[in-house]
Design a protein around this motif. Structure first.
Motif, PDB file in Angstrom:
ATOM      1  N   LYS A   1      60.409  21.234  41.278  1.00  0.00           N
ATOM      2  CA  LYS A   1      59.113  21.287  41.319  1.00  0.00           C
ATOM      3  C   LYS A   1      58.049  20.716  42.495  1.00  0.00           C
ATOM      4  CE  LYS A   1      57.385  21.297  37.039  1.00  0.00           C
ATOM      5  NZ  LYS A   1      57.025  22.698  37.074  1.00  0.00           N
TER       6      LYS A   1
ATOM      7  N   CYS B   1      56.005  23.101  44.855  1.00  0.00           N
ATOM      8  CA  CYS B   1      54.592  22.940  44.490  1.00  0.00           C
ATOM      9  C   CYS B   1      53.609  22.098  45.225  1.00  0.00           C
ATOM     10  CB  CYS B   1      54.502  22.590  42.820  1.00  0.00           C
ATOM     11  SG  CYS B   1      55.256  23.919  41.851  1.00  0.00           S
TER      12      CYS B   1
ATOM     13  N   GLU C   1      58.142  40.834  45.183  1.00  0.00           N
ATOM     14  CA  GLU C   1      58.773  40.911  43.852  1.00  0.00           C
ATOM     15  C   GLU C   1      60.174  40.709  44.097  1.00  0.00           C
ATOM     16  OE1 GLU C   1      57.942  41.677  41.067  1.00  0.00           O
ATOM     17  OE2 GLU C   1      55.956  41.310  41.917  1.00  0.00           O
TER      18      GLU C   1
ATOM     19  N   CYS D   1      60.778  37.052  44.055  1.00  0.00           N
ATOM     20  CA  CYS D   1      60.956  36.571  42.503  1.00  0.00           C
ATOM     21  C   CYS D   1      62.044  36.838  41.917  1.00  0.00           C
ATOM     22  CB  CYS D   1      59.760  37.034  41.883  1.00  0.00           C
ATOM     23  SG  CYS D   1      58.170  36.625  42.348  1.00  0.00           S
TER      24      CYS D   1
ATOM     25  N   GLY E   1      58.206  28.889  34.814  1.00  0.00           N
ATOM     26  CA  GLY E   1      57.304  29.828  35.338  1.00  0.00           C
ATOM     27  C   GLY E   1      56.387  29.240  36.171  1.00  0.00           C
ATOM     28  N   GLU E   2      55.940  28.002  36.279  1.00  0.00           N
ATOM     29  CA  GLU E   2      55.079  27.421  37.271  1.00  0.00           C
ATOM     30  C   GLU E   2      55.487  27.725  38.511  1.00  0.00           C
ATOM     31  OE1 GLU E   2      53.063  23.341  38.284  1.00  0.00           O
ATOM     32  OE2 GLU E   2      54.252  23.285  36.690  1.00  0.00           O
TER      33      GLU E   2
ATOM     34  N   LEU F   1      57.862  29.929  39.642  1.00  0.00           N
ATOM     35  CA  LEU F   1      57.707  31.278  40.114  1.00  0.00           C
ATOM     36  C   LEU F   1      56.382  31.602  40.350  1.00  0.00           C
ATOM     37  CD1 LEU F   1      59.226  33.876  39.795  1.00  0.00           C
ATOM     38  CD2 LEU F   1      58.790  34.335  37.585  1.00  0.00           C
ATOM     39  N   GLU F   2      55.313  31.246  39.712  1.00  0.00           N
ATOM     40  CA  GLU F   2      54.240  31.756  40.256  1.00  0.00           C
ATOM     41  C   GLU F   2      53.787  31.178  41.495  1.00  0.00           C
ATOM     42  OE1 GLU F   2      51.941  34.217  38.892  1.00  0.00           O
ATOM     43  OE2 GLU F   2      53.992  34.381  37.683  1.00  0.00           O
ATOM     44  N   LYS F   3      54.128  29.594  41.753  1.00  0.00           N
ATOM     45  CA  LYS F   3      53.910  29.166  42.746  1.00  0.00           C
ATOM     46  C   LYS F   3      54.862  30.050  44.298  1.00  0.00           C
ATOM     47  CE  LYS F   3      52.251  26.119  45.955  1.00  0.00           C
ATOM     48  NZ  LYS F   3      50.776  26.219  46.207  1.00  0.00           N
TER      49      LYS F   3
ATOM     50  N   ARG G   1      55.533  33.162  44.143  1.00  0.00           N
ATOM     51  CA  ARG G   1      54.760  34.544  44.661  1.00  0.00           C
ATOM     52  C   ARG G   1      53.524  34.063  45.395  1.00  0.00           C
ATOM     53  NH1 ARG G   1      54.900  39.002  41.138  1.00  0.00           N
ATOM     54  NH2 ARG G   1      55.921  37.739  39.584  1.00  0.00           N
ATOM     55  N   GLU G   2      52.953  32.956  45.102  1.00  0.00           N
ATOM     56  CA  GLU G   2      51.824  32.491  45.995  1.00  0.00           C
ATOM     57  C   GLU G   2      52.046  32.292  47.430  1.00  0.00           C
ATOM     58  OE1 GLU G   2      48.724  28.694  46.420  1.00  0.00           O
ATOM     59  OE2 GLU G   2      49.383  29.281  44.230  1.00  0.00           O
TER      60      GLU G   2
END
Length: 226
Positions: A93, A97, A177, A180, A200-201, A203-205, A207-208
């Motif tokens: 993380k 992140c 994609e 991910c 999920g946090e 994964l979203e980072k 993607r960003e």
């Protein structure tokens, strides 16, 4: 003459100017001459006295950006209130992140054009990060029962090669994609070792960050970084 008396200040000035230009123009579109133009009268010789190439400047810029982050990883490794699995999740993380990642993905080059940097990344992954950050955590996890593997050295390398190389679109030109999907496969692989540590946090980072890399490289053929 001042730069000869204060070489560390000269190095920091070069890195400050280079970082700003890499952020504004992108690494590929920044020349040594651009950097010289921002140094307030320092010569090309002043740069080459400290750095052999633009690649070397980039390595130094990224090293400076990540030095504080590496201390964060060391702090997690040395915590006494977490078991091995919890530390590994905290490392993941923190790595994906941490705020500096946005800058790293913005200034990052296309590794297809930088084999020296690719080798440096591979060497750092296997010789530095795996043994000094991940392996001690895996060994703790084996000892406290939170991680199950008979091959901690190899697992440490596999985790980092998957995370830092295979999921890295600067190397493989992965789309958002695709990055991910690779992340999901990494999560499934880790679950096989009893390590349910991605979420999920993260994964979203990812993607960003991939989108940041895509945007900063335009139509250069690269597609993002994970």
């Amino acid at each position: 003459m001042a730069r000869n008396k204060h070489p560390e200040e000269t190095v920091q000035l070069i890195l400050d100017v280079a970082f700003r230009l890499f952020m504004e123009k992108g690494y590929e579109n920044t020349s040594i001459q651009d950097i010289i133009g921002g140094l307030g009268g320092l010569s090309k010789g002043a740069i080459y006295h400290h750095f052999k190439s633009k690649d070397d400047i980039l390595v130094a810029v990224i090293d400076r950006m990540t030095a504080e982050s590496n201390q964060v990883l060391a702090d997690i490794r040395d915590r006494r209130d977490l078991n091995g699995r919890e530390k590994l999740k905290a490392i993941f993380k923190a790595s994906i992140c941490r705020p500096v990642q946005d800058d790293i993905f913005t200034v990052a080059p296309n590794f297809h054009n930088n084999p020296k940097l690719l080798f440096s990344l591979l060497h750092d992954t296997i010789e530095e990060v795996a043994p000094h950050y991940i392996l001690p955590i895996l060994r703790q996890g084996i000892s406290d029962g939170s991680i199950g593997t008979a091959y901690p050295e190899q697992l440490a390398e596999l985790i980092l090669l998957a995370a830092n190389i295979w999921m890295n679109p600067m190397i493989f030109d992965s789309s958002v994609e695709e990055s991910c999907r690779k992340f999901m496969v990494l999560g499934q692989m880790l679950q096989g070792f009893g390590l349910d540590i991605v979420d999920g946090e993260m994964l979203e980072k990812l993607r960003e960050l991939t989108a940041i890399y895509q945007n900063s490289h335009g139509d250069s053929g690269s597609a993002g970084q994970g």
